[in-house]
Design an enzyme around this catalytic site. Structure first.
Site, mmCIF file in Angstrom:
data_model
loop_
_atom_site.group_PDB
_atom_site.id
_atom_site.type_symbol
_atom_site.label_atom_id
_atom_site.label_comp_id
_atom_site.label_asym_id
_atom_site.label_seq_id
_atom_site.Cartn_x
_atom_site.Cartn_y
_atom_site.Cartn_z
ATOM 1 N N SER A 32 21.729 19.557 14.121
ATOM 2 C CA SER A 32 21.241 20.840 13.592
ATOM 3 C C SER A 32 19.879 20.694 12.913
ATOM 4 O O SER A 32 19.324 21.668 12.421
ATOM 5 C CB SER A 32 22.247 21.413 12.589
ATOM 6 O OG SER A 32 22.531 20.470 11.577
ATOM 7 N N ASN A 119 30.189 18.502 3.417
ATOM 8 C CA ASN A 119 30.851 19.813 3.477
ATOM 9 C C ASN A 119 30.528 20.672 2.255
ATOM 10 O O ASN A 119 30.204 21.856 2.385
ATOM 11 C CB ASN A 119 32.367 19.640 3.623
ATOM 12 C CG ASN A 119 32.732 18.879 4.888
ATOM 13 O OD1 ASN A 119 31.877 18.682 5.747
ATOM 14 N ND2 ASN A 119 33.972 18.463 5.006
ATOM 15 N N THR A 164 20.023 70.135 11.569
ATOM 16 C CA THR A 164 21.358 69.601 11.850
ATOM 17 C C THR A 164 21.485 69.714 13.364
ATOM 18 O O THR A 164 20.951 70.661 13.958
ATOM 19 C CB THR A 164 22.481 70.399 11.151
ATOM 20 O OG1 THR A 164 22.456 71.745 11.636
ATOM 21 C CG2 THR A 164 22.316 70.420 9.640
ATOM 22 N N HIS A 165 22.142 68.744 13.974
ATOM 23 C CA HIS A 165 22.241 68.684 15.446
ATOM 24 C C HIS A 165 20.857 68.658 16.104
ATOM 25 O O HIS A 165 20.707 69.091 17.247
ATOM 26 C CB HIS A 165 23.048 69.870 16.004
ATOM 27 C CG HIS A 165 24.307 70.147 15.254
ATOM 28 N ND1 HIS A 165 25.519 69.592 15.598
ATOM 29 C CD2 HIS A 165 24.538 70.893 14.142
ATOM 30 C CE1 HIS A 165 26.452 70.008 14.741
ATOM 31 N NE2 HIS A 165 25.877 70.796 13.837
ATOM 32 N N LYS A 298 -2.436 56.988 25.970
ATOM 33 C CA LYS A 298 -1.236 56.710 25.173
ATOM 34 C C LYS A 298 -1.475 55.922 23.903
ATOM 35 O O LYS A 298 -2.301 55.015 23.868
ATOM 36 C CB LYS A 298 -0.244 55.912 26.035
ATOM 37 C CG LYS A 298 0.293 56.715 27.203
ATOM 38 C CD LYS A 298 1.536 57.455 26.831
ATOM 39 C CE LYS A 298 2.722 56.534 26.958
ATOM 40 N NZ LYS A 298 3.960 57.249 26.710
ATOM 41 N N GLU A 305 9.661 51.417 17.110
ATOM 42 C CA GLU A 305 10.569 51.161 18.242
ATOM 43 C C GLU A 305 11.171 49.768 18.150
ATOM 44 O O GLU A 305 12.361 49.569 18.380
ATOM 45 C CB GLU A 305 9.828 51.312 19.569
ATOM 46 C CG GLU A 305 9.532 52.750 19.922
ATOM 47 C CD GLU A 305 8.674 52.853 21.176
ATOM 48 O OE1 GLU A 305 9.142 53.444 22.138
ATOM 49 O OE2 GLU A 305 7.549 52.336 21.179
ATOM 50 N N TYR A 332 36.800 22.716 6.143
ATOM 51 C CA TYR A 332 35.546 22.739 6.902
ATOM 52 C C TYR A 332 35.791 22.412 8.368
ATOM 53 O O TYR A 332 36.555 21.510 8.704
ATOM 54 C CB TYR A 332 34.539 21.731 6.321
ATOM 55 C CG TYR A 332 33.274 21.665 7.149
ATOM 56 C CD1 TYR A 332 32.233 22.550 6.922
ATOM 57 C CD2 TYR A 332 33.152 20.764 8.212
ATOM 58 C CE1 TYR A 332 31.090 22.525 7.704
ATOM 59 C CE2 TYR A 332 32.011 20.731 9.006
ATOM 60 C CZ TYR A 332 30.989 21.626 8.735
ATOM 61 O OH TYR A 332 29.865 21.611 9.523
ATOM 62 N N GLN A 337 28.550 25.072 11.347
ATOM 63 C CA GLN A 337 27.139 24.769 11.555
ATOM 64 C C GLN A 337 26.435 25.938 12.270
ATOM 65 O O GLN A 337 25.226 26.119 12.154
ATOM 66 C CB GLN A 337 27.017 23.492 12.373
ATOM 67 C CG GLN A 337 25.598 23.029 12.579
ATOM 68 C CD GLN A 337 25.555 21.590 13.063
ATOM 69 O OE1 GLN A 337 25.880 20.679 12.313
ATOM 70 N NE2 GLN A 337 25.189 21.386 14.307
ATOM 71 N N LYS A 340 24.049 29.074 10.641
ATOM 72 C CA LYS A 340 22.675 29.053 10.135
ATOM 73 C C LYS A 340 21.698 29.901 10.931
ATOM 74 O O LYS A 340 20.958 30.707 10.368
ATOM 75 C CB LYS A 340 22.188 27.610 10.051
ATOM 76 C CG LYS A 340 22.858 26.925 8.892
ATOM 77 C CD LYS A 340 22.688 25.451 8.869
ATOM 78 C CE LYS A 340 23.788 24.857 8.029
ATOM 79 N NZ LYS A 340 25.150 25.079 8.588
#
Ligand code: ARG
Length: 484
Positions: A32, A119, A164-165, A298, A305, A332, A337, A340
Site C-alpha cells: 500500500s 493494526n 415547485t416541479h 458555446k 457539470e 483487523y 487496507q 484508504k
C-alpha cells in the site's frame, strides 16, 4: 535464493517463518506504500507520542527515546525534501519509516514497536490524518457559505421565480434562494464537527487486537496527540478489538462528504439551468467554462457539470467503504487496507469542489485593486420577466380574496378563472384592468395592484424563514455573525 521476479523475505519485517519468496505480483497486490505514504506525517506524529510514553513509563531508556526522536526528525526532513526512498518491498508507510529509523539509529528503532502493532498504528494514523482534513474542510465550507451570503446580500430585492416541479410557483428573492444552500452547508459543517469528535479517539494501545502486556499509558498518548474532548479529557478507544477494526469514522465522514457533494450537485444543476439561454438568469466567469471544439458560440458550464459528476464518484466511495466492512469478522483484516484510496479521493474531491465553488460564486479579490471580481453575474431583468410569465402572484390574489371574506377554496377557484383570462390576453395578472378583475369578484379594489406586484408579494411573506426582504436581511445578519 532471490529470483528476478521475487523478493528476498529477509528484507521484510516478518521474515523468519517463510520458506518461499513472494512473487512480484503478490507484492504489488498487497503493498500500500504508493498510496498510504500520504499518511507519513500522522505516522511520525503517532510514533513520537508512543515513544515519549514508552520512555515516561520506563519501558524504553531515555537514550532510546532521544535516538528515536532524532531519527524521526531526520526522516521528516528527508520526506519533506523528497529525499526519502520509498520501497515497495517494505509494503506500507509504517514499515518503510520504521526500517529507515532502524537504519539511522540502530536498536532504538527496533524498540519503537514495543507494545504496538501495525493494526492499532494504522487506525491511529488514519484518524489523525482525517481529523486535520475535517478541520480544513470545515474552513472551506465556511468560505463557500461566506461567498453565498455575500452574493445574497446584494439581492434581497432581486425577484426571481420560485419553483415547485420546476414550474413557476411564487416570487422569491434571489437572496432567499441562495440562503437555502447556506442552510444545507451549515448542516454539513455541523455534521463534520460531530464526526470529528468520533474520529478524534485513540486506538493506539489496542496492539494487535487484545491489548498489550506492557504498562502503557494510553491516556497520556491521547493527550499528547490532542485526542481530547471539549473538556480536555482524553478520548481513548475502550475495547481493543473494536479499536483496531472500527472504521465507522471513515464511513460516516464519507457519508457526510457524499451528502455535502449532493448539496453542491443540486446547486450545480441550478447554475447550469440558470445560465442556459432559455433562462439567462446568470452568468459565471469565463474561467469556469469551456468552449466547444465544433460550435464556436458555446460556453459550457464545465465546472458545475463536473461537480455534479464527481458527486457520483463520492457516493460510490461511500458504497465502497460501507461494503468493505460488511462480513468482516473481528478484529483487523487486511480488507481494511482498502479504506484508504476511497477516503483520500473523497477528501481531495470535496476540498477541490468547495474551493472552486467559493471562487466561482463569490469571485476572487483582485490583488492589484483589492476589489472582489468574477463571481456570479445576475440578470435581474431576465429573472423578473420569468416570474411574470408564470402568474406567480396567483396565490397572492387568492389570499387577497380570503382577506375580503371568501373561503380559501372559493378564492382558489376564482383566481384560476382570472389566470385563464390573463393567459388568453398574454399578460400578467397585474396587467389586467380593474374592471376585468372585478368581473371575477366584486370585492376586488384598486389596492389589488400592490398585492399583485412582485415586491408586494415578497414583502407579504414576512414570517420567520419567509422570502420578505426584512426576513432575508435578518438571516443574512445571523449568518454573517455565525461566519465572522
Ligand atoms: N497497510 C496496512 C493497512 O493499511 C497496515 C496494517 C497491516 N496490518 C497487518 N496485520 N497486516 O491496513
Amino acid at each position: 535464493m532471490t529470483s528476478s521476479n521475487s523478493l528476498d523475505r529477509k528484507s521484510q519485517a516478518w521474515s523468519a517463518l517463510f520458506s518461499e519468496p513472494m512473487s512480484e505480483l503478490v507484492q504489488r497486490y498487497t503493498a500500500s506504500v504508493f498510496f498510504d505514504q500520504r499518511l507519513w506525517r500522522a505516522d511520525i506524529q503517532g510514533s513520537l507520542a508512543h515513544a515519549e510514553m514508552l520512555q515516561a513509563q520506563g519501558i524504553i531508556s531515555a537514550q532510546d527515546g532521544a535516538d528515536i526522536q532524532r531519527g524521526l526528525t531526520q526522516i521528516t526532513q528527508d520526506i519533506e525534501s523528497g529525499q526519502f526512498a520509498w520501497k515497495l518491498e517494505l509494503e506500507d508507510v509504517h514499515l518503510n519509516i520504521e526500517a529507515r529509523l532502524t537504519q539511522l539509529v540502530g536498536d532504538a528503532g527496533k524498540r519503537l514497536h514495543t507494545g504496538r502493532s501495525r493494526n492499532d498504528q494504522v487506525a491511529t494514523d488514519v484518524r489523525l490524518w482525517l481529523r486535520d482534513e475535517i478541520d480544513a474542510i470545515r474552513e472551506l465550507l465556511k468560505n463557500l457559505q461566506r461567498a453565498l451570503v455575500d452574493v445574497a446580500s446584494q439581492h434581497t430585492h432581486t425577484v426571481m421565480p420560485g419553483f415547485t416541479h420546476l414550474q413557476v410557483a411564487q416570487p422569491i428573492s434571489f437572496a432567499h434562494h441562495l440562503l437555502a444552500y447556506v442552510e444545507m452547508l451549515s448542516r454539513d459543517d455541523e455534521r463534520m464537527g460531530e464526526i470529528r469528535n468520533r474520529t478524534n479517539r485513540l486506538p493506539l494501545g489496542s496492539a494487535a487486537l487484545a491489548g498489550t502486556t506492557y504498562p502503557l499509558d494510553r491516556e497520556r498518548v491521547a493527550r499528547s496527540l490532542g485526542m481530547v474532548n471539549a473538556q480536555g479529557e482524553p478520548q481513548v478507544c475502550q475495547n481493543s478489538l473494536d479499536g483496531v477494526s472500527d472504521r465507522d469514522f471513515a464511513i460516516e465522514f464519507t457519508a457526510a462528504a457524499a451528502l455535502c457533494m449532493v448539496h453542491i450537485s443540486r446547486l450545480s444543476e441550478e447554475l447550469i439551468v440558470w445560465m442556459s439561454q432559455n433562462f439567462g438568469f446568470i452568468q459565471i466567469a469565463d474561467r469556469f467554462t469551456t468552449g466547444s471544439s465544433i460550435m464556436p458560440q458555446k460556453k459550457n458550464p464545465d465546472v458545475p457539470e463536473l461537480a455534479r459528476g464527481k458527486t457520483g464518484r463520492v457516493v460510490g466511495h461511500l458504497m465502497g467503504l460501507i461494503t468493505l466492512m460488511k462480513g468482516q469478522p473481528l478484529a483487523y483484516n487486511k480488507d481494511n487496507q482498502e479504506d484508504k484510496e476511497p477516503l483520500f479521493d473523497t477528501v481531495d474531491t470535496l476540498k477541490d469542489t468547495l474551493r472552486i465553488f467559493a471562487e466561482m460564486v463569490g469571485g476572487q479579490v483582485n490583488a492589484a485593486t483589492g476589489v472582489k471580481e468574477g463571481g456570479i453575474q445576475v440578470n435581474a431583468q431576465a429573472m423578473e420577466d420569468a416570474v411574470k410569465k408564470g402568474f406567480a402572484t396567483a396565490t397572492d390574489l387568492a389570499d387577497y380574496l380570503v382577506k375580503k371574506g371568501l373561503p380559501f377554496r372559493d378564492a382558489h377557484e376564482t383566481v384560476a378563472h382570472a389566470v385563464k383570462a390573463a393567459a388568453s390576453h398574454r399578460c400578467d395578472l397585474s396587467e389586467l384592468p380593474l374592471n376585468v378583475l372585478q368581473g371575477f369578484h366584486a370585492s376586488i379594489e384598486k389596492d389589488v395592484y400592490e398585492v399583485l406586484s412582485l415586491q408586494g408579494s415578497l414583502n407579504a411573506r414576512n414570517t420567520l424563514g419567509g422570502t420578505a426582504p426584512a426576513q432575508v436581511q435578518a438571516q443574512i445578519a445571523r449568518h454573517a455573525k455565525r461566519l465572522a
